[in-house]
Scaffold this active site. Structure first.
Site, mmCIF file in Angstrom:
data_model
loop_
_atom_site.group_PDB
_atom_site.id
_atom_site.type_symbol
_atom_site.label_atom_id
_atom_site.label_comp_id
_atom_site.label_asym_id
_atom_site.label_seq_id
_atom_site.Cartn_x
_atom_site.Cartn_y
_atom_site.Cartn_z
ATOM 1 C CG ASP A 111 -0.061 0.281 2.599
ATOM 2 O OD1 ASP A 111 0.949 0.173 2.455
ATOM 3 O OD2 ASP A 111 -0.757 0.375 3.513
ATOM 4 C CG ASP A 143 1.368 3.153 4.663
ATOM 5 O OD1 ASP A 143 0.404 2.582 4.802
ATOM 6 O OD2 ASP A 143 2.488 2.243 4.462
ATOM 7 C CG ASP A 195 -3.797 2.683 5.407
ATOM 8 O OD1 ASP A 195 -4.702 2.344 4.878
ATOM 9 O OD2 ASP A 195 -3.099 2.118 6.479
HETATM 10 N N1 DCT Z 1 2.614 -0.420 11.917
HETATM 11 C C1 DCT Z 1 2.854 -0.779 13.059
HETATM 12 N N2 DCT Z 1 2.386 -1.904 13.700
HETATM 13 C C2 DCT Z 1 1.247 -2.427 12.851
HETATM 14 C C3 DCT Z 1 1.097 -1.891 11.602
HETATM 15 C C4 DCT Z 1 1.521 -0.712 10.987
HETATM 16 O O1 DCT Z 1 3.789 -0.407 13.664
HETATM 17 N N3 DCT Z 1 0.701 -3.696 13.405
HETATM 18 C C5 DCT Z 1 3.245 0.779 11.163
HETATM 19 C C6 DCT Z 1 4.642 0.401 10.865
HETATM 20 C C7 DCT Z 1 4.691 0.521 9.294
HETATM 21 C C8 DCT Z 1 3.504 1.463 9.183
HETATM 22 O O2 DCT Z 1 2.673 1.397 10.166
HETATM 23 C C9 DCT Z 1 2.581 1.182 7.659
HETATM 24 O O3 DCT Z 1 1.925 -0.223 7.842
HETATM 25 P P1 DCT Z 1 2.226 -1.300 6.552
HETATM 26 O O4 DCT Z 1 1.813 -0.674 5.379
HETATM 27 O O5 DCT Z 1 1.170 -2.321 6.881
HETATM 28 O O6 DCT Z 1 3.721 -1.422 6.478
HETATM 29 P P2 DCT Z 1 4.842 -1.228 5.387
HETATM 30 O O7 DCT Z 1 6.134 -1.608 6.154
HETATM 31 O O8 DCT Z 1 4.507 0.114 4.799
HETATM 32 O O9 DCT Z 1 4.629 -2.393 4.554
HETATM 33 P P3 DCT Z 1 4.180 -2.335 2.841
HETATM 34 O O10 DCT Z 1 5.582 -1.935 2.120
HETATM 35 O O11 DCT Z 1 3.890 -3.899 2.578
HETATM 36 O O12 DCT Z 1 3.057 -1.503 2.875
HETATM 37 MG MG MG Z 2 2.670 0.362 3.505
#
Ligand code: DCT
Ligand code: MG
Length: 392
Positions: free
Chosen positions: A232, A234, A316
């Site tokens: 995604d 963010d 997000d």
């Molecule tokens: N986060 C966290 N704990 C969680 C979910 C999310 O600390 N249970 C934080 C850390 C990363 C950020 O929010 C964004 O989450 P994701 O989009 O799920 O992670 P990402 O590292 O951006 O992975 P991706 O590259 O797959 O989107």
């Molecule tokens: Mg992400």
């Protein structure tokens, strides 16, 4: 050159070499590293973990077992495998034999057994049978649907469902998020590229500027850590005049909707109040910012009639008050394990409570204010780790 000389001399003199010496190692990729002399600290937030490392052949396997434990609702086991994998990501060398692991933290018996088998036989039977199991594959497919968590996927698995197609066929009751998840399943399975994230950044910036001039927008998550793809995109949004950010999200989503850019969105309001909530975190560590889970309709620039010309992308959006922005930035950069380890370090080693909103010092009984991530690391007594080395 001086660095390499210093490094080689340190090694020869038997001085421990820490992961902080990585930069030296990168200058000279094949020094004679004595693995037993490499110091790896126990918490992931004390280590530098680059995106690209030397031990994917082991970490991929351990992460399968971690994932499977998560599917079986065994959080402790899942975190143990993830921590073991994370230690191997921080190593400045490729593991060749069990001796190389002797002085490393976080490697439990089970992880060591798996590593040993891979080093000796090229693969682990447990990992391969897990990877191929009906349950693992079904849980992966079902939790891969936007809006579906482990609980729901597990219930469906027990009812005999295996894939998004099965949901249609059996006429399962789906909520609005899950309906969108099934509808855009194929697109949402495709990784989002950095180039696509940049196009979405431009769109989000335009939307935010249109409804609140002076607002600041930051790309977060994996892309901030230097990843080339993600599941995604963010974003964190704030405004230097505290209070101006209130009620911002509906204005942003209205603007996006008017432009026909949203396929799905659900906004949750900011529910964090320091006075009422105190330093305690919600049980699942979810923060309580105003947040929008959305699916964007991204033009792909293809004009050919045979191609649809757009794809669905998960986005997000999070809005933070300015006074919490440093904490929100740290909390939304990840990785998930790095965040978890930061909170564990704060609690266990410093008697502090860290969230994406605030840092509370239990000994002094006060909130520690910060304007930058660097200040938060300093409060925690940690060396600053830049986002590109938080890929724990
Ligand atoms: N986060 C966290 N704990 C969680 C979910 C999310 O600390 N249970 C934080 C850390 C990363 C950020 O929010 C964004 O989450 P994701 O989009 O799920 O992670 P990402 O590292 O951006 O992975 P991706 O590259 O797959 O989107
Ligand atoms: Mg992400």
């Amino acid at each position: 050159l001086l660095d390499i000389k210093w490094f080689t001399e340190s090694m020869e003199a038997g001085h421990p070499v820490t992961v902080e010496d990585r930069h030296t190692l990168q200058v000279n990729p094949k020094p004679n590293i004595d693995p037993t002399a490499v110091l790896i600290k126990a918490y992931a937030c004390q280590r530098r973990t680059p995106l690209k490392h030397h031990n994917s052949f082991l970490t991929d396997a351990l992460e399968i077992l971690s994932q499977n434990a998560e599917y079986n609702d065994n959080e402790g086991r899942s975190v143990a495998f993830r921590r073991a994998a994370s230690v191997l990501k921080a190593l400045p060398y490729r593991v060749k034999n069990m001796e190389d692991l002797k002085s490393l933290p976080c490697l439990g018996d089970h992880s060591q057994r798996v590593i040993k088998e891979i080093l000796e036989d090229g693969s682990s039977r447990e990992v391969e049978s897990t990877r191929q199991s009906d349950q693992f594959q079904a849980m992966k497919a079902l939790t891969g649907i936007f809006g579906v968590g482990v609980r729901t996927a597990d219930r469906w698995f027990r009812e005999g469902l295996r894939s998004p197609d099965d949901l249609f066929r059996t006429g399962q009751q789906l909520n609005r998020a899950q309906q969108a998840g099934v509808q855009y399943y194929d697109d949402l399975q495709k990784p989002v590229t950095k180039a696509e994230a940049d196009v979405i950044s431009d769109i989000v910036e335009k939307a935010v500027r249109a409804v609140l001039p002076g607002a600041e927008i930051r790309l977060m998550g994996g892309f901030r850590r230097g990843k080339e793809v993600g599941h995604d995109v963010d974003f964190l949004i704030t405004h230097p005049e505290e209070g101006k950010e209130e009620g911002l999200m509906p204005k942003i989503t209205n603007w996006l909707e008017e432009q026909g850019l949203l396929l799905y969105q659900k906004t949750t309001r900011n529910s964090y109040l320091e006075k009422m909530d105190g330093p305690a975190r919600a049980p699942n560590n979810m923060d309580r910012f105003e947040r929008c889970f959305s699916i964007f309709k991204l033009q792909t620039g293809s004009e050919r009639a045979s191609v649809s010309g757009w794809r669905a992308v998960r986005v997000d959006l999070v809005v933070s008050p300015y006074s919490q922005f440093a904490f929100a930035t740290l909390g939304w950069t990840g990785s998930k394990l790095f965040e978890r380890e930061l909170r564990r370090w704060a609690g266990q080693e410093k008697h502090m409570s860290l969230s994406s909103h605030a840092l509370f010092d239990s000994k002094q009984n006060l909130y520690l204010r910060a304007k930058t991530e660097e200040e938060i690391f300093a409060y925690l007594g940690l060396e600053f780790i830049p986002p590109s080395e938080r890929n724990a």
